[in-house]
Design a protein around this motif. Structure first.
Motif, PDB file in Angstrom:
ATOM      1  N   UNK A  25       0.520  -1.129   0.254  1.00 41.11           N
ATOM      2  CA  UNK A  25      -0.229  -0.341  -0.344  1.00 41.11           C
ATOM      3  C   UNK A  25       0.497   1.341   0.061  1.00 41.11           C
ATOM      4  N   UNK A  26       0.615   2.210  -0.687  1.00 39.41           N
ATOM      5  CA  UNK A  26       1.014   3.683  -1.062  1.00 39.41           C
ATOM      6  C   UNK A  26       0.427   5.034  -0.500  1.00 39.41           C
ATOM      7  N   UNK A  27       0.439   5.940   0.221  1.00 39.88           N
ATOM      8  CA  UNK A  27      -0.471   6.876   0.790  1.00 39.88           C
ATOM      9  C   UNK A  27       0.249   8.228  -0.158  1.00 39.88           C
ATOM     10  N   UNK A  28       0.348   9.115  -0.788  1.00 38.88           N
ATOM     11  CA  UNK A  28       0.991  10.754  -0.605  1.00 38.88           C
ATOM     12  C   UNK A  28       0.230  11.563  -0.044  1.00 38.88           C
ATOM     13  N   UNK A  29       1.413  12.083   0.957  1.00 37.68           N
ATOM     14  CA  UNK A  29       0.611  13.127   1.455  1.00 37.68           C
ATOM     15  C   UNK A  29       1.347  14.159   1.137  1.00 37.68           C
ATOM     16  N   UNK A  30       1.090  15.712   0.984  1.00 42.61           N
ATOM     17  CA  UNK A  30       1.603  16.948  -0.854  1.00 42.61           C
ATOM     18  C   UNK A  30       1.553  17.348   1.052  1.00 42.61           C
ATOM     19  N   UNK A  31       0.478  17.620   2.125  1.00 43.65           N
ATOM     20  CA  UNK A  31       1.156  18.856   3.280  1.00 43.65           C
ATOM     21  C   UNK A  31       1.030  17.910   4.425  1.00 43.65           C
ATOM     22  N   UNK A  32       2.576  17.153   5.281  1.00 38.78           N
ATOM     23  CA  UNK A  32       2.090  16.632   6.385  1.00 38.78           C
ATOM     24  C   UNK A  32       3.204  18.416   7.781  1.00 38.78           C
TER      25      UNK A  32
END
Length: 68
Positions: A25-32
């Protein structure tokens, strides 16, 4: 101030773009924010640019299509 995509809080400190990958599984978060990374005990094994990761994903998809 920016709204953080991972925790939903408002933050004025610098924000980062990360990709979380676990198993298949992969998830991209643009603002962390730094707090998110601290709470997740974020310690990357290796850091690559998001563009390099996207190129790898495209290559992997082309390989799986070629196998079919």
């Amino acid at each position: 101030m920016k709204r953080i995509t991972l925790c939903g809080r408002w933050c004025s400190s610098p924000v980062y773009s990360i990709g979380l990958i676990y198993g298949g599984q992969a998830k991209t978060f643009t603002e962390v924010c730094a707090d998110c990374m601290w709470r997740l005990k974020f310690s990357p094994v290796r850091t690559i640019s998001l563009d390099a990761y996207r190129l790898f994903e495209q290559w992997r998809l082309s390989q799986s299509e070629a196998d079919e």
